[in-house]
Motif scaffolding. Structure first.
Motif, PDB file in Angstrom:
ATOM      1  N   GLY A 160      36.875  42.885  45.457  1.00  0.00           N
ATOM      2  CA  GLY A 160      37.041  42.655  44.016  1.00  0.00           C
ATOM      3  C   GLY A 160      36.846  43.933  43.234  1.00  0.00           C
ATOM      4  O   GLY A 160      37.588  44.214  42.283  1.00  0.00           O
ATOM      5  N   ASP A 161      35.856  44.741  43.645  1.00  0.00           N
ATOM      6  CA  ASP A 161      35.610  46.007  42.952  1.00  0.00           C
ATOM      7  C   ASP A 161      36.768  46.981  43.162  1.00  0.00           C
ATOM      8  O   ASP A 161      37.139  47.725  42.248  1.00  0.00           O
ATOM      9  CB  ASP A 161      34.310  46.641  43.455  1.00  0.00           C
ATOM     10  CG  ASP A 161      33.077  45.853  43.002  1.00  0.00           C
ATOM     11  OD1 ASP A 161      33.198  45.065  42.045  1.00  0.00           O
ATOM     12  OD2 ASP A 161      32.001  46.022  43.608  1.00  0.00           O
ATOM     13  N   VAL A 162      37.334  46.984  44.377  1.00  0.00           N
ATOM     14  CA  VAL A 162      38.496  47.841  44.646  1.00  0.00           C
ATOM     15  C   VAL A 162      39.685  47.386  43.796  1.00  0.00           C
ATOM     16  O   VAL A 162      40.391  48.206  43.192  1.00  0.00           O
ATOM     17  CB  VAL A 162      38.864  47.815  46.140  1.00  0.00           C
ATOM     18  CG1 VAL A 162      40.189  48.545  46.380  1.00  0.00           C
ATOM     19  CG2 VAL A 162      37.761  48.467  46.983  1.00  0.00           C
ATOM     20  N   LEU A 163      39.900  46.069  43.752  1.00  0.00           N
ATOM     21  CA  LEU A 163      40.998  45.527  42.943  1.00  0.00           C
ATOM     22  C   LEU A 163      40.801  45.861  41.471  1.00  0.00           C
ATOM     23  O   LEU A 163      41.756  46.185  40.751  1.00  0.00           O
ATOM     24  CB  LEU A 163      41.090  44.014  43.140  1.00  0.00           C
ATOM     25  CG  LEU A 163      42.208  43.299  42.388  1.00  0.00           C
ATOM     26  CD1 LEU A 163      43.573  43.862  42.765  1.00  0.00           C
ATOM     27  CD2 LEU A 163      42.151  41.798  42.674  1.00  0.00           C
ATOM     28  N   GLN A 219      35.977  59.192  41.359  1.00  0.00           N
ATOM     29  CA  GLN A 219      34.901  59.073  42.329  1.00  0.00           C
ATOM     30  C   GLN A 219      34.484  57.614  42.503  1.00  0.00           C
ATOM     31  O   GLN A 219      34.136  57.187  43.610  1.00  0.00           O
ATOM     32  CB  GLN A 219      33.695  59.918  41.897  1.00  0.00           C
ATOM     33  CG  GLN A 219      32.548  59.943  42.894  1.00  0.00           C
ATOM     34  CD  GLN A 219      32.951  60.561  44.230  1.00  0.00           C
ATOM     35  OE1 GLN A 219      33.775  61.476  44.273  1.00  0.00           O
ATOM     36  NE2 GLN A 219      32.382  60.049  45.314  1.00  0.00           N
ATOM     37  N   ASN A 220      34.534  56.843  41.420  1.00  0.00           N
ATOM     38  CA  ASN A 220      34.201  55.423  41.509  1.00  0.00           C
ATOM     39  C   ASN A 220      35.127  54.700  42.475  1.00  0.00           C
ATOM     40  O   ASN A 220      34.697  53.835  43.246  1.00  0.00           O
ATOM     41  CB  ASN A 220      34.320  54.769  40.118  1.00  0.00           C
ATOM     42  CG  ASN A 220      33.414  55.404  39.090  1.00  0.00           C
ATOM     43  OD1 ASN A 220      33.513  56.601  38.829  1.00  0.00           O
ATOM     44  ND2 ASN A 220      32.541  54.621  38.485  1.00  0.00           N
ATOM     45  N   PHE A 221      36.397  55.076  42.428  1.00  0.00           N
ATOM     46  CA  PHE A 221      37.399  54.459  43.310  1.00  0.00           C
ATOM     47  C   PHE A 221      37.031  54.730  44.770  1.00  0.00           C
ATOM     48  O   PHE A 221      37.035  53.820  45.614  1.00  0.00           O
ATOM     49  CB  PHE A 221      38.781  55.038  42.997  1.00  0.00           C
ATOM     50  CG  PHE A 221      39.916  54.094  43.250  1.00  0.00           C
ATOM     51  CD1 PHE A 221      39.854  53.151  44.263  1.00  0.00           C
ATOM     52  CD2 PHE A 221      41.066  54.155  42.477  1.00  0.00           C
ATOM     53  CE1 PHE A 221      40.910  52.281  44.497  1.00  0.00           C
ATOM     54  CE2 PHE A 221      42.130  53.280  42.698  1.00  0.00           C
ATOM     55  CZ  PHE A 221      42.053  52.338  43.709  1.00  0.00           C
ATOM     56  N   ASP A 243      46.211  34.235  40.949  1.00  0.00           N
ATOM     57  CA  ASP A 243      46.492  34.643  39.571  1.00  0.00           C
ATOM     58  C   ASP A 243      45.592  35.826  39.213  1.00  0.00           C
ATOM     59  O   ASP A 243      44.374  35.689  39.142  1.00  0.00           O
ATOM     60  CB  ASP A 243      46.226  33.473  38.618  1.00  0.00           C
ATOM     61  CG  ASP A 243      46.587  33.806  37.179  1.00  0.00           C
ATOM     62  OD1 ASP A 243      47.157  34.895  36.946  1.00  0.00           O
ATOM     63  OD2 ASP A 243      46.296  32.982  36.293  1.00  0.00           O
ATOM     64  N   ILE A 244      46.186  36.994  39.020  1.00  0.00           N
ATOM     65  CA  ILE A 244      45.424  38.191  38.689  1.00  0.00           C
ATOM     66  C   ILE A 244      45.265  38.360  37.173  1.00  0.00           C
ATOM     67  O   ILE A 244      44.556  39.255  36.716  1.00  0.00           O
ATOM     68  CB  ILE A 244      46.106  39.438  39.301  1.00  0.00           C
ATOM     69  CG1 ILE A 244      45.114  40.611  39.363  1.00  0.00           C
ATOM     70  CG2 ILE A 244      47.350  39.817  38.519  1.00  0.00           C
ATOM     71  CD1 ILE A 244      45.648  41.802  40.111  1.00  0.00           C
ATOM     72  N   THR A 245      45.891  37.453  36.407  1.00  0.00           N
ATOM     73  CA  THR A 245      45.851  37.562  34.943  1.00  0.00           C
ATOM     74  C   THR A 245      44.440  37.612  34.365  1.00  0.00           C
ATOM     75  O   THR A 245      44.177  38.414  33.450  1.00  0.00           O
ATOM     76  CB  THR A 245      46.642  36.404  34.297  1.00  0.00           C
ATOM     77  OG1 THR A 245      47.962  36.387  34.819  1.00  0.00           O
ATOM     78  CG2 THR A 245      46.697  36.562  32.784  1.00  0.00           C
ATOM     79  N   PRO A 246      43.491  36.776  34.842  1.00  0.00           N
ATOM     80  CA  PRO A 246      42.138  36.854  34.263  1.00  0.00           C
ATOM     81  C   PRO A 246      41.537  38.261  34.346  1.00  0.00           C
ATOM     82  O   PRO A 246      40.881  38.718  33.415  1.00  0.00           O
ATOM     83  CB  PRO A 246      41.330  35.852  35.105  1.00  0.00           C
ATOM     84  CG  PRO A 246      42.348  34.858  35.548  1.00  0.00           C
ATOM     85  CD  PRO A 246      43.592  35.659  35.811  1.00  0.00           C
ATOM     86  N   LEU A 247      41.783  38.945  35.455  1.00  0.00           N
ATOM     87  CA  LEU A 247      41.248  40.299  35.620  1.00  0.00           C
ATOM     88  C   LEU A 247      41.949  41.280  34.696  1.00  0.00           C
ATOM     89  O   LEU A 247      41.311  42.124  34.058  1.00  0.00           O
ATOM     90  CB  LEU A 247      41.381  40.747  37.076  1.00  0.00           C
ATOM     91  CG  LEU A 247      40.876  42.150  37.411  1.00  0.00           C
ATOM     92  CD1 LEU A 247      39.421  42.321  37.013  1.00  0.00           C
ATOM     93  CD2 LEU A 247      41.053  42.428  38.913  1.00  0.00           C
ATOM     94  N   THR A 248      43.261  41.188  34.596  1.00  0.00           N
ATOM     95  CA  THR A 248      43.987  42.108  33.699  1.00  0.00           C
ATOM     96  C   THR A 248      43.625  41.843  32.238  1.00  0.00           C
ATOM     97  O   THR A 248      43.565  42.770  31.431  1.00  0.00           O
ATOM     98  CB  THR A 248      45.506  41.974  33.895  1.00  0.00           C
ATOM     99  OG1 THR A 248      45.912  40.620  33.646  1.00  0.00           O
ATOM    100  CG2 THR A 248      45.911  42.364  35.305  1.00  0.00           C
ATOM    101  N   ASP A 249      43.359  40.572  31.899  1.00  0.00           N
ATOM    102  CA  ASP A 249      42.967  40.247  30.522  1.00  0.00           C
ATOM    103  C   ASP A 249      41.600  40.838  30.186  1.00  0.00           C
ATOM    104  O   ASP A 249      41.397  41.385  29.090  1.00  0.00           O
ATOM    105  CB  ASP A 249      42.925  38.726  30.324  1.00  0.00           C
ATOM    106  CG  ASP A 249      44.313  38.114  30.227  1.00  0.00           C
ATOM    107  OD1 ASP A 249      45.283  38.873  30.040  1.00  0.00           O
ATOM    108  OD2 ASP A 249      44.414  36.876  30.348  1.00  0.00           O
TER     109      ASP A 249
END
Length: 259
Positions: free
Chosen positions: A62-65, A36-38, A6-12
């Motif tokens: 997680g940081d990339v996502l 540059q962060n990417f 479930d990716i919803t927590p991150l999008t929220d």
């Protein structure tokens, strides 16, 4: 272990950060300001992969996502596309480019898979006129060189043997020395570029990705230098009191420790 994701927590969380009353820094960002962060997050993940650091890989992925979600959120706010569009498009592309899995095409090996992939890709990218189209100028230099050479090789513009690439390196090295003796900095820069391009070509022929190889070398240098730094600090911290041969002793100790 299979489980639903479930990716919803991150999008929220990203939505809240970008909304009025959210984080001032996050709200100020644009796709260009955090590009540059990417790049940095991807390289940090690769460093964790090289070190076989499982916890690091999990964190850096997680940081990339997070970067993907961040960019998709900004695009949604601009009414360009949203994260679901991104997911749907890549899923469609994967199914379309794997007809041997999701269709009735038969393949015998990975080489045929790649051949089919390229053929399908050509039907999708009809606006590309040059063989080299599709290699973005914003890629890191070594990676871009590798991709340009790979594209050219697909139509036969390539050395047949790695040894030919090695001879080209020797030729370019001689031209670098000539430019150095001339004292023409612009010419020297050009020849150094040609030398690096030739090294990338040699690495590609040997099946090595130069950008990844250099990144590993950078990480290795940093670890060994930090070891040297610690030895200097343990002996007073004054670099001027050490000769290069003495520092090399510390460096070789780091090598023996496989740092």
């Amino acid at each position: 272990m299979n489980r639903d994701f479930d990716i919803t927590p991150l999008t929220d969380v990203m939505r809240v950060l970008r909304e009025p009353g959210g984080c001032p820094w996050d709200r100020e960002q644009t796709p260009k300001t955090i590009r540059q962060n990417f790049i940095e997050e991807v390289y940090e993940y690769l460093e964790a992969v090289d070190a076989d650091d499982v916890a690091g890989m999990r964190e850096e992925l997680g940081d990339v996502l997070m970067q993907v979600v961040f960019h998709a959120r900004m695009a949604q706010e601009a009414e360009r596309f949203d994260l679901q569009d991104v997911i749907d498009e890549v899923v469609d592309k994967l199914i379309r480019r794997h007809p041997h899995v999701f269709g009735d095409v038969s393949v015998e090996n990975s080489a045929e898979v790649l051949k089919n992939w390229d053929a399908i890709k050509k039907t999708e990218k009809t606006d590309r006129k040059s063989v080299l189209d599709g290699v973005t100028k914003d890629l890191p230099g070594l990676l871009r060189a590798h991709k340009l050479q790979h594209k050219a090789a697909k139509v036969g513009f390539d050395w047949e043997l790695p040894e030919e690439c090695r001879l080209k390196i020797e030729e370019e090295m001689a031209e670098v020395e000539e430019a150095r003796e001339e004292g023409d900095k612009e010419h020297l820069e050009e020849e150094i570029g040609d030398l690096l391009f030739a090294v990338v070509n040699y690495a590609r022929q040997l099946g090595v990705e130069s950008e990844v190889a250099l990144n590993r070398a950078n990480n290795k240098f940093a670890k060994r230098f930090r070891y040297v730094e610690k030895q200097v600090e343990a002996k007073g911290g004054d670099w001027k009191k050490f000769t290069l041969p003495q520092l090399d002793v510390f460096w070789n100790e780091a090598k023996h420790k496989k740092l």
